[in-house]
Design a protein around this motif. Structure first.
Motif, PDB file in Angstrom:
ATOM      1  N   ASN A 110       0.815  -1.213   0.000  1.00 17.18           N
ATOM      2  CA  ASN A 110       0.000   0.000   0.000  1.00 17.18           C
ATOM      3  C   ASN A 110       0.849   1.263   0.000  1.00 17.18           C
ATOM      4  O   ASN A 110       0.361   2.337  -0.371  1.00 17.18           O
ATOM      5  CB  ASN A 110      -0.933   0.015   1.217  1.00 17.18           C
ATOM      6  N   ARG A 111       2.101   1.151   0.419  1.00 20.89           N
ATOM      7  CA  ARG A 111       3.019   2.297   0.427  1.00 20.89           C
ATOM      8  C   ARG A 111       3.872   2.354  -0.838  1.00 20.89           C
ATOM      9  O   ARG A 111       4.798   3.154  -0.934  1.00 20.89           O
ATOM     10  CB  ARG A 111       3.924   2.243   1.659  1.00 20.89           C
ATOM     11  N   GLY A 112       3.612   1.478  -1.798  1.00 19.37           N
ATOM     12  CA  GLY A 112       4.310   1.553  -3.078  1.00 19.37           C
ATOM     13  C   GLY A 112       5.421   0.547  -3.277  1.00 19.37           C
ATOM     14  O   GLY A 112       6.126   0.595  -4.292  1.00 19.37           O
ATOM     15  N   PHE A 113       5.604  -0.366  -2.335  1.00 18.31           N
ATOM     16  CA  PHE A 113       6.595  -1.424  -2.506  1.00 18.31           C
ATOM     17  C   PHE A 113       6.024  -2.516  -3.410  1.00 18.31           C
ATOM     18  O   PHE A 113       4.805  -2.731  -3.453  1.00 18.31           O
ATOM     19  CB  PHE A 113       6.971  -2.045  -1.157  1.00 18.31           C
ATOM     20  N   ARG A 114       6.926  -3.222  -4.094  1.00 15.34           N
ATOM     21  CA  ARG A 114       6.511  -4.383  -4.879  1.00 15.34           C
ATOM     22  C   ARG A 114       7.448  -5.548  -4.567  1.00 15.34           C
ATOM     23  O   ARG A 114       8.626  -5.357  -4.252  1.00 15.34           O
ATOM     24  CB  ARG A 114       6.516  -4.084  -6.380  1.00 15.34           C
ATOM     25  N   HIS A 115       6.892  -6.748  -4.665  1.00 18.41           N
ATOM     26  CA  HIS A 115       7.712  -7.930  -4.417  1.00 18.41           C
ATOM     27  C   HIS A 115       8.756  -8.059  -5.523  1.00 18.41           C
ATOM     28  O   HIS A 115       8.432  -8.016  -6.710  1.00 18.41           O
ATOM     29  CB  HIS A 115       6.851  -9.189  -4.368  1.00 18.41           C
ATOM     30  N   HIS A 116      10.010  -8.190  -5.111  1.00 16.64           N
ATOM     31  CA  HIS A 116      11.126  -8.231  -6.069  1.00 16.64           C
ATOM     32  C   HIS A 116      11.636  -9.649  -6.282  1.00 16.64           C
ATOM     33  O   HIS A 116      11.725 -10.132  -7.407  1.00 16.64           O
ATOM     34  CB  HIS A 116      12.261  -7.339  -5.558  1.00 16.64           C
ATOM     35  N   ASN A 117      11.987 -10.323  -5.203  1.00 16.61           N
ATOM     36  CA  ASN A 117      12.449 -11.714  -5.258  1.00 16.61           C
ATOM     37  C   ASN A 117      12.482 -12.247  -3.829  1.00 16.61           C
ATOM     38  O   ASN A 117      12.020 -11.574  -2.902  1.00 16.61           O
ATOM     39  CB  ASN A 117      13.816 -11.841  -5.945  1.00 16.61           C
ATOM     40  N   ASN A 118      13.019 -13.441  -3.660  1.00 15.65           N
ATOM     41  CA  ASN A 118      13.128 -14.044  -2.333  1.00 15.65           C
ATOM     42  C   ASN A 118      14.568 -14.444  -2.054  1.00 15.65           C
ATOM     43  O   ASN A 118      15.292 -14.875  -2.962  1.00 15.65           O
ATOM     44  CB  ASN A 118      12.253 -15.294  -2.211  1.00 15.65           C
ATOM     45  N   TRP A 119      14.974 -14.289  -0.812  1.00  8.60           N
ATOM     46  CA  TRP A 119      16.197 -14.908  -0.317  1.00  8.60           C
ATOM     47  C   TRP A 119      15.794 -16.007   0.655  1.00  8.60           C
ATOM     48  O   TRP A 119      14.707 -15.969   1.244  1.00  8.60           O
ATOM     49  CB  TRP A 119      17.080 -13.905   0.411  1.00  8.60           C
ATOM     50  N   VAL A 120      16.681 -16.982   0.810  1.00 10.58           N
ATOM     51  CA  VAL A 120      16.432 -18.077   1.735  1.00 10.58           C
ATOM     52  C   VAL A 120      17.446 -17.998   2.881  1.00 10.58           C
ATOM     53  O   VAL A 120      18.643 -17.819   2.650  1.00 10.58           O
ATOM     54  CB  VAL A 120      16.561 -19.450   1.038  1.00 10.58           C
ATOM     55  N   LYS A 121      16.941 -18.090   4.092  1.00 13.68           N
ATOM     56  CA  LYS A 121      17.808 -18.165   5.264  1.00 13.68           C
ATOM     57  C   LYS A 121      18.074 -19.640   5.562  1.00 13.68           C
ATOM     58  O   LYS A 121      17.137 -20.442   5.615  1.00 13.68           O
ATOM     59  CB  LYS A 121      17.136 -17.509   6.466  1.00 13.68           C
ATOM     60  N   LEU A 122      19.361 -20.006   5.733  1.00 18.24           N
ATOM     61  CA  LEU A 122      19.749 -21.376   6.003  1.00 18.24           C
ATOM     62  C   LEU A 122      20.606 -21.437   7.265  1.00 18.24           C
ATOM     63  O   LEU A 122      21.256 -20.449   7.637  1.00 18.24           O
ATOM     64  CB  LEU A 122      20.535 -21.976   4.837  1.00 18.24           C
ATOM     65  N   TYR A 123      20.614 -22.611   7.888  1.00 16.85           N
ATOM     66  CA  TYR A 123      21.436 -22.791   9.084  1.00 16.85           C
ATOM     67  C   TYR A 123      21.839 -24.257   9.222  1.00 16.85           C
ATOM     68  O   TYR A 123      21.231 -25.140   8.634  1.00 16.85           O
ATOM     69  CB  TYR A 123      20.693 -22.306  10.331  1.00 16.85           C
ATOM     70  N   ARG A 124      22.873 -24.491   9.987  1.00 16.66           N
ATOM     71  CA  ARG A 124      23.321 -25.852  10.293  1.00 16.66           C
ATOM     72  C   ARG A 124      24.014 -25.828  11.642  1.00 16.66           C
ATOM     73  O   ARG A 124      24.409 -24.771  12.139  1.00 16.66           O
ATOM     74  CB  ARG A 124      24.259 -26.403   9.213  1.00 16.66           C
TER      75      ARG A 124
END
Length: 275
Positions: A110-124
């Motif tokens: 609603n403030r003018g942002f658009r979905h760009h892509n995704n990052w994935v958080k990983l851990y071990r």
């Protein structure tokens, strides 16, 4: 993947990145700060990083919004103003599953942002890494190799030339370990480790194009896993681009080979400031 109810783990993973990336900006020399247009704004659980001379989203982003307290439309408007005033062309907000309110993505839209892509958080965990074979020599470095480290990282990430000195500023800072792979005396690949509480954050993985496929990054990752255990960390944390049918992410697949697990997908919402 973990669920949004796993708030402690989500917060631990996000805070490791916030601490490390914030330290990257704080470690910059006055020269690097001027050349790269650096600013760092922080609030409990959140940082906004600015590199106004670089149209690079990874360097102009907000991490942790809505973690410590629910974000408001006013918070978002303030962020837009911050980046506009700095002359940044575009920036993104990265949302973790624990971000509040739950409709924060809609508030951003609603403030003018658009979905760009995704990052994935990983851990071990810090269990021993797989055995790695390489003909390259891998070792921890100090200030004497800082300039080469900066050149390889900035070139590998396609960051502007002034970022070389900024990255070099980080080598030798407290809490950090920096590594290189060498072919004889020639530095060919890089990696870094930052210890934050029970977590060790890993990043700055780059390899000169002529040396890819020779096991440099595998050896660098194996060494960092062993060092994380020696430092007393309980887990390693990393983020990569999402691997999709239309966009391959080799780093994501490499993390899985080394025993990392995908914790969650973090969507990136971009805003074009018109600056």
């Amino acid at each position: 993947m973990i669920t949004p109810s796993d708030t402690k783990l989500i917060n631990d993973l996000e805070r490791a990145e916030i601490a490390a990336f914030g330290d990257f900006y704080r470690a910059a020399s006055a020269r690097s700060t001027s050349q790269n247009g650096l600013q760092l704004e922080s609030a409990p659980g959140t940082i906004a990083t600015i590199a106004s001379t670089a149209d690079v989203l990874a360097l102009n982003r907000v991490i942790g919004l809505g973690l410590e307290r629910p974000a408001t439309a006013g918070d978002i408007d303030n962020l837009i103003g911050l980046y506009k005033d700095a002359g940044v062309r575009r920036f993104f907000v990265q949302l973790s599953p624990g971000a509040e309110p739950q409709n924060l993505a809609s508030v951003l839209s609603n403030r003018g942002f658009r979905h760009h892509n995704n990052w994935v958080k990983l851990y071990r965990d810090v269990s021993p890494p797989p055995v790695v074979a390489t003909d390259l020599a891998v070792r921890q470095i100090g200030r004497e190799d800082a300039a080469a480290f900066g050149r390889i990282v900035a070139g590998g990430f396609d960051w502007p030339e002034p970022a070389q000195g900024w990255v070099a500023d980080l080598v030798g800072q407290p809490g950090w370990r920096h590594y290189m792979a060498f072919d004889g005396d020639a530095p060919v690949a890089t990696g870094a480790l930052f210890a934050h509480g029970a977590s060790c954050w890993v990043d700055f993985a780059a390899t000169l194009s002529d040396y890819r496929g020779r096991g440099a990054q595998s050896a660098l990752m194996a060494g960092r896993i062993r060092d994380a255990a020696d430092l007393g960390c309980q887990q390693l944390v990393v983020e990569t681009a999402e691997d999709t049918p239309t966009r391959s992410a080799p780093s994501f697949r490499n993390m899985l080979r080394f025993g990392f697990r995908a914790a969650y997908v973090r969507p990136n919402y971009v805003y074009a400031t018109g600056a």
